[in-house]
Motif scaffolding. Sequence first.
Motif, PDB file in Angstrom:
ATOM      1  N   ARG A  28     -33.602  77.162 -18.310  1.00 33.07           N
ATOM      2  CA  ARG A  28     -33.998  75.986 -19.088  1.00 33.07           C
ATOM      3  C   ARG A  28     -34.715  75.020 -18.328  1.00 33.07           C
ATOM      4  NH1 ARG A  28     -30.776  78.857 -21.516  1.00 33.07           N
ATOM      5  NH2 ARG A  28     -30.681  79.210 -23.545  1.00 33.07           N
ATOM      6  N   LEU A  29     -34.189  74.685 -17.131  1.00 30.20           N
ATOM      7  CA  LEU A  29     -35.188  73.856 -16.267  1.00 30.20           C
ATOM      8  C   LEU A  29     -36.346  74.390 -16.002  1.00 30.20           C
ATOM      9  CD1 LEU A  29     -32.388  72.928 -13.756  1.00 30.20           C
ATOM     10  CD2 LEU A  29     -33.072  71.423 -15.586  1.00 30.20           C
ATOM     11  N   GLN A  30     -36.597  75.647 -15.710  1.00 27.57           N
ATOM     12  CA  GLN A  30     -37.758  76.217 -15.274  1.00 27.57           C
ATOM     13  C   GLN A  30     -38.737  76.168 -16.666  1.00 27.57           C
ATOM     14  OE1 GLN A  30     -36.689  80.073 -14.401  1.00 27.57           O
ATOM     15  NE2 GLN A  30     -36.361  79.501 -12.125  1.00 27.57           N
ATOM     16  N   LYS A  31     -38.137  76.142 -17.828  1.00 26.24           N
ATOM     17  CA  LYS A  31     -38.932  76.160 -18.988  1.00 26.24           C
ATOM     18  C   LYS A  31     -39.345  74.830 -19.568  1.00 26.24           C
ATOM     19  CE  LYS A  31     -39.244  78.357 -23.727  1.00 26.24           C
ATOM     20  NZ  LYS A  31     -38.324  79.283 -24.520  1.00 26.24           N
ATOM     21  N   TYR A  32     -38.366  73.784 -19.515  1.00 23.30           N
ATOM     22  CA  TYR A  32     -38.298  72.594 -20.004  1.00 23.30           C
ATOM     23  C   TYR A  32     -38.461  71.502 -19.260  1.00 23.30           C
ATOM     24  CZ  TYR A  32     -36.738  75.439 -24.370  1.00 23.30           C
ATOM     25  OH  TYR A  32     -36.807  76.279 -25.241  1.00 23.30           O
ATOM     26  N   GLY A  33     -38.116  71.690 -17.912  1.00 24.32           N
ATOM     27  CA  GLY A  33     -38.183  70.495 -16.951  1.00 24.32           C
ATOM     28  C   GLY A  33     -36.957  70.014 -16.872  1.00 24.32           C
ATOM     29  N   PRO A  34     -36.757  68.759 -16.009  1.00 20.35           N
ATOM     30  CA  PRO A  34     -35.555  68.115 -15.432  1.00 20.35           C
ATOM     31  C   PRO A  34     -34.789  67.795 -16.763  1.00 20.35           C
ATOM     32  CG  PRO A  34     -37.004  66.901 -14.870  1.00 20.35           C
ATOM     33  CD  PRO A  34     -37.884  68.012 -15.531  1.00 20.35           C
ATOM     34  N   ILE A  35     -34.937  67.623 -17.928  1.00 20.65           N
ATOM     35  CA  ILE A  35     -34.341  67.074 -18.950  1.00 20.65           C
ATOM     36  C   ILE A  35     -34.555  67.949 -20.261  1.00 20.65           C
ATOM     37  CG2 ILE A  35     -33.797  65.168 -20.481  1.00 20.65           C
ATOM     38  CD1 ILE A  35     -34.789  63.329 -18.356  1.00 20.65           C
ATOM     39  N   PHE A  36     -33.575  68.434 -20.736  1.00 25.00           N
ATOM     40  CA  PHE A  36     -33.400  69.290 -21.991  1.00 25.00           C
ATOM     41  C   PHE A  36     -32.503  69.018 -22.747  1.00 25.00           C
ATOM     42  CE2 PHE A  36     -31.399  71.944 -19.000  1.00 25.00           C
ATOM     43  CZ  PHE A  36     -30.392  72.560 -19.640  1.00 25.00           C
ATOM     44  N   ARG A  37     -32.765  69.647 -24.148  1.00 22.27           N
ATOM     45  CA  ARG A  37     -31.661  69.327 -25.185  1.00 22.27           C
ATOM     46  C   ARG A  37     -30.924  70.789 -25.492  1.00 22.27           C
ATOM     47  NH1 ARG A  37     -34.686  68.111 -31.064  1.00 22.27           N
ATOM     48  NH2 ARG A  37     -35.684  70.117 -30.963  1.00 22.27           N
ATOM     49  N   THR A  38     -29.871  70.723 -25.812  1.00 24.95           N
ATOM     50  CA  THR A  38     -29.219  71.901 -26.341  1.00 24.95           C
ATOM     51  C   THR A  38     -27.831  71.719 -27.407  1.00 24.95           C
ATOM     52  OG1 THR A  38     -27.943  73.955 -25.689  1.00 24.95           O
ATOM     53  CG2 THR A  38     -27.571  72.075 -24.349  1.00 24.95           C
ATOM     54  N   SER A  39     -27.200  72.580 -27.776  1.00 18.88           N
ATOM     55  CA  SER A  39     -26.031  72.298 -28.579  1.00 18.88           C
ATOM     56  C   SER A  39     -25.005  73.215 -28.130  1.00 18.88           C
ATOM     57  CB  SER A  39     -26.230  72.894 -29.843  1.00 18.88           C
ATOM     58  OG  SER A  39     -24.914  72.692 -30.800  1.00 18.88           O
ATOM     59  N   LEU A  40     -23.891  72.628 -27.654  1.00 19.56           N
ATOM     60  CA  LEU A  40     -22.576  73.240 -27.109  1.00 19.56           C
ATOM     61  C   LEU A  40     -21.346  72.871 -27.806  1.00 19.56           C
ATOM     62  CD1 LEU A  40     -23.542  72.624 -23.375  1.00 19.56           C
ATOM     63  CD2 LEU A  40     -23.989  74.800 -24.643  1.00 19.56           C
ATOM     64  N   VAL A  41     -20.693  73.859 -27.996  1.00 16.90           N
ATOM     65  CA  VAL A  41     -19.317  73.733 -28.734  1.00 16.90           C
ATOM     66  C   VAL A  41     -19.290  72.585 -29.869  1.00 16.90           C
ATOM     67  CG1 VAL A  41     -17.674  74.468 -26.867  1.00 16.90           C
ATOM     68  CG2 VAL A  41     -18.231  71.964 -27.109  1.00 16.90           C
ATOM     69  N   GLY A  42     -20.458  72.965 -30.917  1.00 16.14           N
ATOM     70  CA  GLY A  42     -20.528  71.848 -31.863  1.00 16.14           C
ATOM     71  C   GLY A  42     -21.055  70.454 -31.719  1.00 16.14           C
ATOM     72  N   ARG A  43     -21.785  70.259 -30.354  1.00 17.02           N
ATOM     73  CA  ARG A  43     -22.401  69.033 -30.036  1.00 17.02           C
ATOM     74  C   ARG A  43     -23.628  69.065 -29.617  1.00 17.02           C
ATOM     75  NH1 ARG A  43     -19.502  64.209 -28.828  1.00 17.02           N
ATOM     76  NH2 ARG A  43     -17.707  63.985 -30.219  1.00 17.02           N
ATOM     77  N   PRO A  44     -24.655  68.175 -30.229  1.00 15.75           N
ATOM     78  CA  PRO A  44     -25.932  68.233 -29.464  1.00 15.75           C
ATOM     79  C   PRO A  44     -26.148  67.669 -28.216  1.00 15.75           C
ATOM     80  CG  PRO A  44     -25.507  66.474 -31.359  1.00 15.75           C
ATOM     81  CD  PRO A  44     -24.468  67.125 -31.277  1.00 15.75           C
TER      82      PRO A  44
END
Length: 438
Positions: A28-44
């Motif tokens: 994700r760092l390679q694709k989006y850069g040093p700041i990216f968003r995701t969703s883990l264990v039900g949390r954005p």
Amino acid sequence: MGLPLVGETLNAMTPSYSIDLHPFVKKRLQKYGPIFRTSLVGRPIVVSTDPEFNSYLSQQEGKLVELGFFDSFAKILKLSGEISTAGSIIHKYLRSITLNHFGAETLKEKLLPLIEKTVVKTLDSWSSQASVEVKHASSVMLLNFGAKHTIGYDAETSSDNFSDKFSRIMNSLLSFPLNVPGTAYHNGLKDRDMIITMLKDMLKKRRMSPDTHRGDFIDQISSDMDKEKFLSEDFVVYVLFGMLFAGFHPISSIMALAFSVLAEHPAALEELTAENEALLKNRENPNSSLTWDEYKSMTFTHQIVNETLRLGNLGPALFRRALKDIPVNGFTIPAGWTIMVLTSALQLSPNTFMDPLEFNPWRWKDLDSLVVSKNFMPFGRGSRQCAGAEYSRVFLATFLHVLVTKYSWKTIKAGRIARKNMLVLGASIHIKLSEKKN
């Protein structure tokens, strides 16, 4: 953001058999850069590996951000409400009382010789065994020492096995908060409740029987309950629980990693041994205890500690919750979202550390202090830096001092030093410890 509810959790929690950044993060760092968003264990979640943005966030405690955690982590450790409020009088009190009992002055005046005595006794016990699994055995040593000086717990006379319970709790912290029998989260809650019940009994006994006071952490916080309104019984018990938890698991992984990297780098082991043996030769009495001045003079030992902390990522991430919308690089982090400052990515960045996956303690001789301050944060940073940072460093350095001056070892079973998931280092190594012959 992945699937509904599950998000990208399964990818993030997959084991990775490398000390490098977890593939989930790296891709994700390679694709989006040093700041990216995701969703883990039900949390954005917003994940940041940007040194400048992370430095900015560290200055915004109580303004733009406050402490934030995964639901399972927060619920098991009760990290909510008054405990997680950033910059509050409560945080200042907890930091003050922790430094009072585990800070540099207490280490210098009281704890250093006790830590050395504990390490000597522990390694002597290890040397009598056919083999030792370092991480588990270190966890027991660290937890028992911390518990003794926090709540007066005596492992030799107690029937409660703290270390096993805390290990199971650790395994539940990044699980889905699904309270169903058989799940890691459910088992973590059960072990937590058992420990909480025991801590409540201890607290009541101390408050009812002043003659049993020993001057330890629980004594001070229990006596302060009469002066500070926020120190309710439930709050104090969870503070005690948090103190015990923080003091055992991360450092044991670093100790296991140290055995692995030193075995693979004989030049580093040789220089470490020479430095520590020189301390003994320079003493009037070679059998005297390690002094604070000696500890501070152990230059290469501290470089070993720093390099092992850098690779092992003691605290691989810092969690914050956005109190307001936060603009960054043309995007907006919405209020309420969790921000994961991924310090492990900073510590393994080739932009800062040449050959970042290589164990190279000598690199610390030439690193710029400003660069280090923004990219090396094993104990956090700013007002939220762990109050037990120096305690952890002293324990690691003392452990190494006793180890290399009194013992040699060989690896019996080399488990993989790898990532159990995107945050937790797995460090399993079995060794046979032998006392050095004069």
